[in-house]
Design an enzyme around this catalytic site. Structure first.
Site, short mmCIF file in Angstrom:
data_model
loop_
_atom_site.label_atom_id
_atom_site.label_comp_id
_atom_site.label_asym_id
_atom_site.label_seq_id
_atom_site.Cartn_x
_atom_site.Cartn_y
_atom_site.Cartn_z
N HIS A 202 0.88 -1.34 0.02
CA HIS A 202 -0.08 -0.02 0.26
C HIS A 202 0.95 1.33 -0.01
O HIS A 202 0.63 2.19 -0.88
CB HIS A 202 -0.96 0.11 1.45
CG HIS A 202 -1.75 1.05 1.39
ND1 HIS A 202 -3.02 1.07 0.94
CD2 HIS A 202 -1.60 2.34 1.71
CE1 HIS A 202 -3.74 2.38 1.30
NE2 HIS A 202 -2.58 3.24 2.00
N GLU A 203 1.85 1.21 0.88
CA GLU A 203 2.47 2.63 1.26
C GLU A 203 3.49 2.78 -0.19
O GLU A 203 3.66 3.84 -0.58
CB GLU A 203 3.63 2.70 2.33
CG GLU A 203 2.58 2.62 3.62
CD GLU A 203 1.84 3.91 3.78
OE1 GLU A 203 2.03 4.85 3.11
OE2 GLU A 203 0.63 3.65 4.42
N HIS B 279 1.81 4.57 -2.96
CA HIS B 279 1.79 5.98 -3.13
C HIS B 279 2.71 6.49 -3.84
O HIS B 279 2.85 7.63 -4.35
CB HIS B 279 1.80 6.31 -1.53
CG HIS B 279 0.23 6.10 -1.12
ND1 HIS B 279 -0.84 6.70 -1.40
CD2 HIS B 279 -0.01 5.89 0.26
CE1 HIS B 279 -2.12 6.26 -0.91
NE2 HIS B 279 -1.44 5.74 0.44
N HIS C 2 -5.52 6.93 -2.50
CA HIS C 2 -6.43 5.76 -2.07
C HIS C 2 -7.62 5.45 -2.96
O HIS C 2 -8.18 6.34 -3.75
CB HIS C 2 -7.22 6.35 -0.64
CG HIS C 2 -6.20 6.28 0.41
ND1 HIS C 2 -6.12 7.11 1.37
CD2 HIS C 2 -5.08 5.46 0.62
CE1 HIS C 2 -4.90 6.86 2.35
NE2 HIS C 2 -4.18 5.97 1.76
N CYS C 3 -8.09 4.30 -2.64
CA CYS C 3 -9.15 3.71 -3.50
C CYS C 3 -10.36 3.38 -2.81
O CYS C 3 -10.37 3.21 -1.64
CB CYS C 3 -8.67 2.38 -4.25
SG CYS C 3 -9.76 1.56 -5.53
N CYS D 286 -7.08 -3.22 -7.54
CA CYS D 286 -8.08 -3.46 -8.34
C CYS D 286 -7.96 -3.03 -9.75
O CYS D 286 -6.57 -2.47 -10.02
CB CYS D 286 -9.27 -2.59 -7.83
SG CYS D 286 -8.90 -0.77 -8.09
N CYS E 27 -6.77 0.59 -10.37
CA CYS E 27 -5.48 0.90 -9.71
C CYS E 27 -4.24 0.27 -10.48
O CYS E 27 -3.52 0.80 -10.62
CB CYS E 27 -5.23 0.62 -8.07
SG CYS E 27 -6.31 1.72 -7.34
#
Lengths: 182, 449
Positions: free
Chosen positions: A134-135, A138, A144-145, A169, A172
């Site tokens: 996740h990080e 960025h 953010h989704c 997803c 993204c």
């Protein structure tokens, strides 16, 4: 695995168990299709310590990484086992430069024991891998989704982390591909 | 509700606060602006747009409260969230009184900020929607939307604007289909009640037994089938306008009930005991001659005078001259805008028929005729043969008194049906092509364009 390999490095900040670093490394390589080297550990900088709150400032840790990072890797993910916060937020699971080079995650609040639950090694390592993916997302410019099952979904609790999948997803994933073309 | 893309300005004298909070908000997809002081924030706002301001309360030189006061004066649309490290009821109350949306005590939970930003954005979206809806009400029901260039309609438009400002009861009369409800809506839209409900009720369509319940509502169990309590049209229209259509069809009992409400502005639901007071402006309409009905004892004289405070009489379409063509063209544009059919307009002959017809069903009949033509037309121009048969035949009957006229109409119709294929038309008419050419020339029959 996504096309277009770029180098990623994992920067342990303080002592981190090798098997955990290996799990994060495997996830990053699998998701980003990049080589993910594990750098020699660095001490967590004292300057990031906020005594009044007994926590570390994630912004200051990222600044420290900026100063002390090796030049080669395109992106560096810091991994620390201390509680992170910002001057204005009570805690953060991690922090990143959006579209930048550095990100950091904290393992502290990912352990089930932190919530009075029995230890669960596999669940903990899965959470760590998700936080890392996740990080680092960025740093590729991803925001953010809205999809709860996407790895870029923003959650303020570990329950949310458990709900999301360890993958992007389609929307993204496409954004990531576009970002890597640039 | 999607909060992505919100423009947020962070105003704080501590650089680490600005950067860390800015990064955190960027991760959520927000556009972030950073200002190190109140003065810098105000300067940035001169040429940049922001939706939300996260404003530190305690800053050197210009305090957060001073910045808040200036922002609320110059950019009232910006929602300000105050941030303070020192929670005190006094400062919070002060900030809220000066127009802050809310305040946060540092450090705050990430979830708390997320929810607050979402709430602000929802509020702003509702405000924008509210403005858009109000504009739509004005666009949809204003007199600008009603077509009418003839002197009679211009007088009516002026009357609508004049009476709208008052609370007087208005009686609109006119034949069926002349647009009485449209005028009632225009009165409502031009009045101070425009953002309150406009409630139409067609009394002629209601069985006598239901009129009372429909207008005044009923309590649960008031009569067989009244399973639940129900508010009547008067209550629904509270603060707005109640449009009572077809009042000439009211039964004598309903006339008495209605008179009481008009006199006292109070009523009781059926089966209820409590009196309900309402603030309703009444606009009534009928296509019947109420004065005559009063003379014949079919309509109460006192009720007639209650309704007939200001009266507006709508002329029938046949008396509105060029408005007929303007309306037809307007309807055609409206139908075309709803579909992808590339219709350019009417042929000259079709327009002549539209202009010459007496339109007993008035505007409603015209609208239906244009819609029918719009549906059946295959090309880009609506021709006479696309108009409803009764309108065409009326025209033909009126014009077809002589043998020559009958022949001319017949030839014209056959030519239209064959798409001006002379050979086919001559064959259908059982004459040769030269004779047909001669007759076309003789009667000056021209192909519709």
């Amino acid at each position: 695995m996504l096309a277009g390999a770029n180098d990623i490095a994992i920067q342990p900040l303080g002592a981190i168990r090798p098997e955990l670093l290996a799990r994060i490394q495997a996830s990053l390589q699998n998701i980003y299709g990049s080589t993910a080297a594990i750098l020699p550990p660095l001490k967590i900088p004292r300057e990031a310590w906020i005594a009044a709150r007994q926590q570390y400032d994630s912004t200051k840790i990222i600044r420290f990484m900026t100063r002390s990072a090796p030049a080669a890797p395109e992106r560096i993910l810091g991994v620390c086992d201390v509680d992170l916060c910002t001057p204005i937020l009570t805690f953060v699971f991690g922090a990143a430069e959006v579209g930048g080079r550095f990100a950091v995650i904290s393992l502290q609040r990912l352990r089930p024991e932190a919530y009075g639950l029995p230890a669960d090694r596999l669940l903990f390592m899965q959470r760590c891998a998700k936080a890392a993916v996740h990080e680092l997302g960025h740093t590729f410019g991803l925001r953010h989704c809205y999809r709860y099952d996407c790895i870029m979904f923003s959650c303020c609790s570990v329950e949310g982390t458990d709900l999301k999948q360890e993958r992007f997803c389609p929307r993204c994933a496409e954004k990531l591909r576009d970002a890597r073309k640039c | 509700m999607d909060t992505v893309g919100t423009r947020i300005m962070i105003v704080d004298d501590e650089e680490i606060v600005r950067v860390s909070l800015g990064n955190w908000l960027k991760e959520d997809g927000h556009e972030v602006m950073l200002a190190a002081s109140g003065l810098e924030a105000l300067q940035m706002l001169e040429d940049r747009i922001c939706d939300i301001m996260l404003l530190d309360l305690k800053m050197p030189r210009m305090s957060g409260l001073e910045v808040l006061a200036k922002v609320k004066t110059s950019k009232p649309g910006i929602q300000v969230l105050m941030m303070t490290a020192y929670a005190s009821v006094e400062t919070a109350v002060d900030a809220m009184q000066k127009g802050a949306y809310d305040y946060l005590v540092k450090p705050f939970e990430p979830e708390e900020l997320k929810i607050l930003i979402k709430r602000v954005m929802e509020k702003q979206a509702l405000q924008q929607e509210n403005v858009a809806l109000k504009q739509r009400i004005e666009d949809a029901f204003g007199t600008d939307e009603i077509v009418g260039e003839c002197p009679a309609m211009k007088t009516i438009f002026q009357l609508v604007r004049d009476v709208a400002a008052s609370n007087s009861t208005v009686l609109i009369t006119g034949e069926s289909g002349t647009g009485k409800e449209l005028i009632a809506k225009a009165i409502h839209a031009n009045s101070d009640r425009k953002y309150m409900p406009f409630v139409p009720v067609s009394l002629g369509a209601l069985p006598e037994t239901l009129v009372e319940s429909e207008l005044f509502g009923h309590q649960k169990g008031a009569f067989t089938g009244a399973t639940y309590a129900r508010r009547g049209r008067f209550e629904l229209a509270d603060g707005g306008t109640l449009f009572l259509d077809e009042i000439g069809d009211l039964s004598p009992k309903a006339q008495v009930d209605l008179l009481r409400v008009l006199q006292e502005s109070k009523f009781t639901r059926i089966g209820g005991t409590r009196e309900v007071s309402v603030d309703v402006r009444i606009v009534a309409a009928t296509n019947r001659d109420l004065r005559q009905m009063v003379k014949e004892g079919q309509f109460r004289e006192d009720l007639f005078y209650r309704f007939n405070v200001v009266s507006i009489e709508l002329p029938p379409l046949r008396e509105r001259g060029d408005d007929i063509v303007l309306l037809a063209q307007r309807f055609l544009r409206e139908f075309a805008s709803k579909t992808n059919k590339p219709i350019k307009g009417f042929s000259n002959e079709a327009l002549a028929i539209i202009r010459g017809y007496d339109w007993p069903g008035n505007v409603r009949e015209l609208e239906n005729a244009v819609e029918r033509a719009f549906v059946v037309v295959k090309g880009e121009v609506i021709k006479s043969n696309h108009l409803p048969f009764n309108i065409r035949s009326r025209e033909e009957q009126a014009d077809s008194r002589s043998l020559k006229a009958v022949e001319k109409h017949h030839i014209r119709r056959v030519l239209a049906e064959t798409g001006w294929n002379i050979s086919q038309a001559a064959k259908a008419l059982e004459i040769d092509r030269v004779t047909l050419y001669n007759k076309i020339k003789k009667y000056d029959i021209q192909e519709e364009t």
